[in-house]
Every structure is written in structure tokens, then in C-alpha cells.
Write a protein that holds these residues in place. Sequence first.
Motif, PDB file in Angstrom:
ATOM      1  N   LEU A  19       0.831  -1.203   0.057  1.00 19.83           N
ATOM      2  CA  LEU A  19       0.052   0.061   0.008  1.00 19.83           C
ATOM      3  C   LEU A  19       0.774   1.336  -0.038  1.00 19.83           C
ATOM      4  O   LEU A  19       0.725   2.134  -0.630  1.00 19.83           O
ATOM      5  CB  LEU A  19      -0.963  -0.005   1.134  1.00 19.83           C
ATOM      6  N   GLN A  20       1.943   1.372   0.581  1.00 15.33           N
ATOM      7  CA  GLN A  20       2.879   2.411   0.969  1.00 15.33           C
ATOM      8  C   GLN A  20       3.470   2.743  -0.484  1.00 15.33           C
ATOM      9  O   GLN A  20       3.579   3.818  -0.966  1.00 15.33           O
ATOM     10  CB  GLN A  20       3.978   2.222   1.822  1.00 15.33           C
ATOM     11  N   ALA A  21       3.807   1.451  -1.186  1.00 11.39           N
ATOM     12  CA  ALA A  21       4.457   1.741  -2.538  1.00 11.39           C
ATOM     13  C   ALA A  21       3.429   2.461  -3.535  1.00 11.39           C
ATOM     14  O   ALA A  21       4.076   3.210  -4.208  1.00 11.39           O
ATOM     15  CB  ALA A  21       5.060   0.390  -3.064  1.00 11.39           C
ATOM     16  N   GLN A  22       2.173   1.997  -3.494  1.00 11.82           N
ATOM     17  CA  GLN A  22       1.086   2.584  -4.316  1.00 11.82           C
ATOM     18  C   GLN A  22       1.137   4.082  -4.057  1.00 11.82           C
ATOM     19  O   GLN A  22       1.027   4.815  -4.827  1.00 11.82           O
ATOM     20  CB  GLN A  22       0.051   1.897  -4.062  1.00 11.82           C
ATOM     21  N   GLU A  23       1.305   4.537  -2.772  1.00  9.44           N
ATOM     22  CA  GLU A  23       0.860   5.803  -2.550  1.00  9.44           C
ATOM     23  C   GLU A  23       2.001   6.622  -2.945  1.00  9.44           C
ATOM     24  O   GLU A  23       1.900   7.950  -3.008  1.00  9.44           O
ATOM     25  CB  GLU A  23       0.888   5.751  -0.921  1.00  9.44           C
ATOM     26  N   LYS A  24       3.220   6.304  -3.220  1.00 10.10           N
ATOM     27  CA  LYS A  24       4.307   7.064  -3.898  1.00 10.10           C
ATOM     28  C   LYS A  24       4.023   7.508  -5.344  1.00 10.10           C
ATOM     29  O   LYS A  24       4.679   8.239  -5.602  1.00 10.10           O
ATOM     30  CB  LYS A  24       5.738   6.196  -3.657  1.00 10.10           C
ATOM     31  N   THR A  25       3.040   6.714  -5.894  1.00  5.09           N
ATOM     32  CA  THR A  25       3.144   6.825  -7.307  1.00  5.09           C
ATOM     33  C   THR A  25       1.367   7.850  -7.512  1.00  5.09           C
ATOM     34  O   THR A  25       0.730   6.980  -7.856  1.00  5.09           O
ATOM     35  CB  THR A  25       3.056   5.754  -8.157  1.00  5.09           C
ATOM     36  N   PRO A  26       0.939   8.886  -6.983  1.00  3.27           N
ATOM     37  CA  PRO A  26      -0.248   9.410  -7.176  1.00  3.27           C
ATOM     38  C   PRO A  26      -0.499   9.358  -8.705  1.00  3.27           C
ATOM     39  O   PRO A  26       0.235  10.148  -9.344  1.00  3.27           O
ATOM     40  CB  PRO A  26      -0.351  10.552  -6.421  1.00  3.27           C
ATOM     41  N   LYS A  27      -1.583   8.670  -9.027  1.00  3.81           N
ATOM     42  CA  LYS A  27      -2.248   8.729 -10.342  1.00  3.81           C
ATOM     43  C   LYS A  27      -3.394   9.145 -10.539  1.00  3.81           C
ATOM     44  O   LYS A  27      -4.350   8.836 -10.088  1.00  3.81           O
ATOM     45  CB  LYS A  27      -1.535   7.319 -10.911  1.00  3.81           C
ATOM     46  N   VAL A  28      -3.745   9.979 -11.661  1.00  2.62           N
ATOM     47  CA  VAL A  28      -5.212  10.366 -11.979  1.00  2.62           C
ATOM     48  C   VAL A  28      -5.565   9.346 -13.280  1.00  2.62           C
ATOM     49  O   VAL A  28      -4.750   9.603 -14.153  1.00  2.62           O
ATOM     50  CB  VAL A  28      -5.384  11.614 -12.250  1.00  2.62           C
ATOM     51  N   ASP A  29      -6.766   8.704 -13.229  1.00  2.00           N
ATOM     52  CA  ASP A  29      -6.941   8.098 -14.184  1.00  2.00           C
ATOM     53  C   ASP A  29      -8.236   8.579 -14.815  1.00  2.00           C
ATOM     54  O   ASP A  29      -9.115   9.064 -14.223  1.00  2.00           O
ATOM     55  CB  ASP A  29      -7.040   6.442 -13.928  1.00  2.00           C
ATOM     56  N   THR A  30      -8.462   8.206 -16.042  1.00  2.00           N
ATOM     57  CA  THR A  30      -9.940   8.466 -16.443  1.00  2.00           C
ATOM     58  C   THR A  30     -10.602   7.199 -17.079  1.00  2.00           C
ATOM     59  O   THR A  30     -10.219   6.281 -17.706  1.00  2.00           O
ATOM     60  CB  THR A  30      -9.920   9.335 -17.879  1.00  2.00           C
ATOM     61  N   LEU A  31     -11.960   7.182 -16.607  1.00  2.00           N
ATOM     62  CA  LEU A  31     -12.586   6.052 -16.805  1.00  2.00           C
ATOM     63  C   LEU A  31     -13.873   6.337 -17.535  1.00  2.00           C
ATOM     64  O   LEU A  31     -14.801   7.420 -17.321  1.00  2.00           O
ATOM     65  CB  LEU A  31     -13.229   5.037 -15.444  1.00  2.00           C
ATOM     66  N   HIS A  32     -14.598   5.752 -18.632  1.00  2.00           N
ATOM     67  CA  HIS A  32     -15.457   6.008 -19.328  1.00  2.00           C
ATOM     68  C   HIS A  32     -16.448   4.697 -18.948  1.00  2.00           C
ATOM     69  O   HIS A  32     -16.259   3.644 -19.075  1.00  2.00           O
ATOM     70  CB  HIS A  32     -15.361   5.942 -20.781  1.00  2.00           C
ATOM     71  N   ILE A  33     -17.794   5.087 -18.740  1.00  2.00           N
ATOM     72  CA  ILE A  33     -18.894   4.169 -18.332  1.00  2.00           C
ATOM     73  C   ILE A  33     -20.061   4.172 -19.293  1.00  2.00           C
ATOM     74  O   ILE A  33     -20.498   5.477 -19.230  1.00  2.00           O
ATOM     75  CB  ILE A  33     -19.045   4.105 -16.995  1.00  2.00           C
TER      76      ILE A  33
END
Length: 117
Positions: A19-33
Motif C-alpha cells: 500500500l505504501q508503494a502505491q501511495e508514492k505514485t499518485p495517479k489520476v485515471d480516466t474511466l468511461h462508463i
Amino acid sequence: MRFFLFLFVSCLLILPPKLQAQEKTPKVDTLHIETSAVCGMCKDRLESELGYVKGVKSVALDLGTKRLTIVYRARKVSEEALRQKVADTGYRADHLPANPEAFMALPACCQAEGCSH
Ligand SMILES: [Cu+2]
């Protein structure tokens, strides 16, 4: 039984560093539904409901295509959770069917294709 306990404890020990490793790479994604929204009320409803979800940065529904565009932080909320929220609001989300109770709670117009509001 002991084996499962061991597995459970192992998971607890292994998860935090991940979980800590994931927090180091804040990423914004786009999803189409693809949704089953039909009118402006659907648009307002979906945009406000999805807007409350933690991790969601912006929500916009295109009524012409019935497509919801969500910009979100992948480390805070999953695609599945976003689709589930749409379904729980009473609309189909891609292949996920709408929650029947939420659908029945929608105004009649919003349950029908071709509503012109
Ligand atoms: Cu509607």
C-alpha cells in the motif's frame, strides 16, 4: 485451521508495504462508463452521486452518448467500485446491471428510454 490463520497473518504482514508503494505514485485515471441515463435529471443524479465517492476528481455525463467520464485517483477507488456506484444509483454501468431497487426508486421518466426532460 491453523494454516488459514497463518495465511491471514501473512497477508496482514505483506499488505502494508504494498500500500505504501502505491501511495508514492499518485495517479489520476480516466474511466468511461456506458450508462442507461435518459435525461437531465439522470445526469444531475449520476454526477452528484459519483461526485461523493472518495477519490473522484470530476464527473461528467454526456447525454448524447450516455457516457459517463470519471476522472479519479486509482489508488483511492477502483473501476469496479465506480461501476458499482452507478449501478447502486439505478443505472446500468457497462455490463453491470442497475440495482433493481434503486432503479424502481427513480422517477418514472428516468426508468424509460426516450424521456425528453
Ligand atoms: Cu432521468
